[in-house]
Each structure stands twice: as structure tokens, then as C-alpha cells.
Design a protein around this motif. Structure first.
Motif, PDB file in Angstrom:
ATOM      1  N   PRO A 164       0.832  -1.217   0.000  1.00  0.00           N
ATOM      2  CA  PRO A 164       0.000   0.000   0.000  1.00  0.00           C
ATOM      3  C   PRO A 164       0.857   1.254   0.000  1.00  0.00           C
ATOM      4  O   PRO A 164       1.932   1.302   0.604  1.00  0.00           O
ATOM      5  N   GLU A 165       0.380   2.262  -0.722  1.00  0.00           N
ATOM      6  CA  GLU A 165       1.133   3.501  -0.831  1.00  0.00           C
ATOM      7  C   GLU A 165       1.355   4.155   0.527  1.00  0.00           C
ATOM      8  O   GLU A 165       2.372   4.813   0.752  1.00  0.00           O
ATOM      9  N   GLU A 166       0.422   3.944   1.464  1.00  0.00           N
ATOM     10  CA  GLU A 166       0.559   4.555   2.789  1.00  0.00           C
ATOM     11  C   GLU A 166       1.793   4.055   3.526  1.00  0.00           C
ATOM     12  O   GLU A 166       2.378   4.775   4.340  1.00  0.00           O
ATOM     13  N   LEU A 167       2.229   2.827   3.249  1.00  0.00           N
ATOM     14  CA  LEU A 167       3.387   2.273   3.960  1.00  0.00           C
ATOM     15  C   LEU A 167       4.698   2.924   3.528  1.00  0.00           C
ATOM     16  O   LEU A 167       5.691   2.854   4.248  1.00  0.00           O
ATOM     17  N   SER A 168       4.714   3.533   2.358  1.00  0.00           N
ATOM     18  CA  SER A 168       5.948   4.147   1.869  1.00  0.00           C
ATOM     19  C   SER A 168       6.365   5.353   2.698  1.00  0.00           C
ATOM     20  O   SER A 168       7.504   5.799   2.622  1.00  0.00           O
ATOM     21  N   SER A 169       5.448   5.882   3.497  1.00  0.00           N
ATOM     22  CA  SER A 169       5.780   7.039   4.349  1.00  0.00           C
ATOM     23  C   SER A 169       6.323   6.638   5.710  1.00  0.00           C
ATOM     24  O   SER A 169       6.659   7.506   6.508  1.00  0.00           O
ATOM     25  N   ILE A 170       6.411   5.342   5.990  1.00  0.00           N
ATOM     26  CA  ILE A 170       6.949   4.882   7.272  1.00  0.00           C
ATOM     27  C   ILE A 170       8.448   5.150   7.289  1.00  0.00           C
ATOM     28  O   ILE A 170       9.178   4.714   6.392  1.00  0.00           O
TER      29      ILE A 170
END
Length: 284
Positions: A164-170
Motif C-alpha cells: 500500500p502507498e501509505e506504507l511508503s511514508s513509514i
């Protein structure tokens, strides 16, 4: 390693004490216990179902526990830290996390856990660090997309599909060793400035230069520009000289041809003797 408040046990910290054997089945009677750290021992068999109900910190890492994660963990609503890494736990994780809103650190790494991630992960609203590397987990990781994680390690599993694209901000994300279609973008390659070493680099073509003190890429930018200007002027001069020389040669050829034709025209004006019908030219 045992702390009490009056007659109630509040903390058990026996990490690295060389303990072996199994855990007892009456731990649920320790209602005042908030911290239990039995990590780095040789405890084995299954994690007992009856765990202290009011734990905040539970660390059973680096033992020889087997079996699965007991469902009774789902009833420890005050739990904020859970570490069962480096054991021999197997089977699926299970739907244990629906009511664990206080959990901030969860470490399930280095076991033999399998199956898909539990849907109850979406309820871990306060989870900041999640470690699940080196298991046999599979399926997608979509249930993690809405968690406020600062650290996520899911490396060396059997996950697939899309990240998921959201995980790339971790900030701290490790996802290698899986079968994802898309992987997190690697950081851009840093291009270092040219080396100041006098050793020529074989991968870069070398251009002859009049500066014997080093390779061409060690020249300052203005010197390179000057050299390029000189080379351009030399090429222009050669081209102009070649055109001029060709023009001179062509002019000489035209002059010679003109002279030859003039001489022939002069020859035709000499007197002729006629013998019958035959005209004889008197040549010089």
C-alpha cells in the motif's frame, strides 16, 4: 527480580537468569502484576493460556516456546508491549488484537508463524512499532495501511500483492525477501565528485591533453572551455586553409587550360600550303 507492593506482586524481571522448564498455569491469579520479563532463558512448551490479566509489559523473547499465541492475550486490555520473538511459535497469529488499543510495540519476529495477517490489526490505533520478519506469513499487507507506524519490518516472509502507498511514508520500513509486485523506492544514488587521485579511471574515455600533470577530469572548468575553444579554432582554420588551397589549385588548372586553348587558336592562324585538295599546315 520480583517486586511487590504490600503482599501483591507487581513486577517479575528474570531476564537472562538461565531458567528452564515450563510456565505455571496459575499466573492469572497475579492480578497486580504489570511487568513480566522472562526473556533470554530456556523456557519451553506452550505459552500458558492463563496469563496475568492486567499486564502492561510482557516479554517472553528468546526462549523455546512452541505452539501458538494464546487467545487469552486478547483479554489483556492494558497491554502496551508484547514481545514473543525468537521462539518456535507456529500456526496463524489469530484474531487477538481487536481490543488492544493500548498496544504500542508488537514483536512476533523469528518464529514459524504462517497464514494471513489478522484483520484485527486494524484496531491497533496506538501501534508504532511492528516486527514480523523471518516468519512464513503470506497474503497481502493491506490491513497495515491505516496504522500510524514509525517502524515496520515484514522482511523474509511470503507476502505478495502490492505494498500500500501509505506504507511508503513509514520512516523505518523493511520489506525485502517477499514477493511484492512493487517494492518501496530505493533512495537516489549519490553521485560523488570526480576523484582527485592521479590514477586514470578505466571506465571513462581519456582525451589527449596538453596538461601532463593529471587526467582531463581534474582540469578546472574554465581550462576545459579554453581548450575546447582552441580545438574549435584549429578545426575552423584547417577548413578555411583547405578551401583556399583547393581554390588555388583550381585557378591554376583553369589558367593552364586557357593557355593551351590560346596556343591552339594561334596555331590555326599560320599560313597553309595547298597541294591539290590537301591542305598542309606548317607547324612550328
Amino acid at each position: 527480580g520480583v517486586s511487590c507492593s504490600g503482599s501483591a506482586i507487581t513486577s517479575i524481571n528474570l531476564s537472562g537468569m538461565g531458567l528452564n522448564g515450563t510456565l505455571g498455569y496459575l499466573l492469572s491469579s497475579l492480578v497486580a502484576l504489570t511487568t513480566m520479563d522472562l526473556s533470554n532463558n530456556s523456557l519451553h512448551d506452550v505459552i500458558p493460556y492463563q496469563l496475568p490479566p492486567n499486564l502492561i509489559h510482557l516479554n517472553l523473547a528468546r526462549n523455546n516456546f512452541s505452539g501458538n499465541i494464546p487467545y487469552s492475550i486478547s483479554n489483556i486490555l492494558s497491554l502496551g508491549y508484547l514481545n514473543v520473538s525468537h521462539n518456535s511459535l507456529f500456526q496463524e497469529i489469530g484474531e487477538l488484537f481487536g481490543g488492544l488499543n493500548s498496544l504500542s510495540v508488537l514483536d512476533l519476529s523469528f518464529n514459524n508463524l504462517s497464514g494471513n495477517l489478522p484483520v484485527s490489526f486494524v484496531s491497533l490505533s496506538n501501534l508504532s512499532r511492528l516486527y514480523m520478519q523471518n516468519n512464513q506469513l503470506s497474503g497481502t499487507v493491506n490491513v497495515l495501511s491505516n496504522l500510524s507506524l514509525t517502524t515496520l519490518n515484514i522482511a523474509n516472509n511470503n507476502f505478495s500483492g502490492l505494498i500500500p502507498e501509505e506504507l511508503s511514508s513509514i520512516p523505518d520500513l523493511s520489506a525485502g525477501g517477499n514477493s511484492f509486485i512493487n517494492m518501496p523506492a530505493s533512495p537516489p544514488r549519490i553521485i560523488m565528485p570526480p576523484s582527485q587521485s592521479p590514477v586514470a579511471q578505466p571506465d571513462r574515455p581519456q582525451v589527449p591533453t596538453t596538461f601532463p600533470n593529471g587526467p582531463e577530469d581534474e582540469m578546472p572548468i574554465d581550462e576545459g572551455d579554453k581548450k575546447q575553444g582552441r580545438q574549435t579554432g584549429l578545426l575552423v582554420g584547417l577548413a578555411v586553409g583547405s578551401v583556399a588551397a583547393a581554390s588555388c589549385i583550381l585557378f591554376a588548372l583553369v589558367f593552364c587550360l586557357h593557355s593551351v586553348h590560346k596556343r591552339k587558336d594561334g596555331d590555326t592562324g599560320e599560313p597553309k600550303d595547298f597541294v591539290g585538295a590537301l591542305a598542309v599546315n606548317i607547324d612550328r
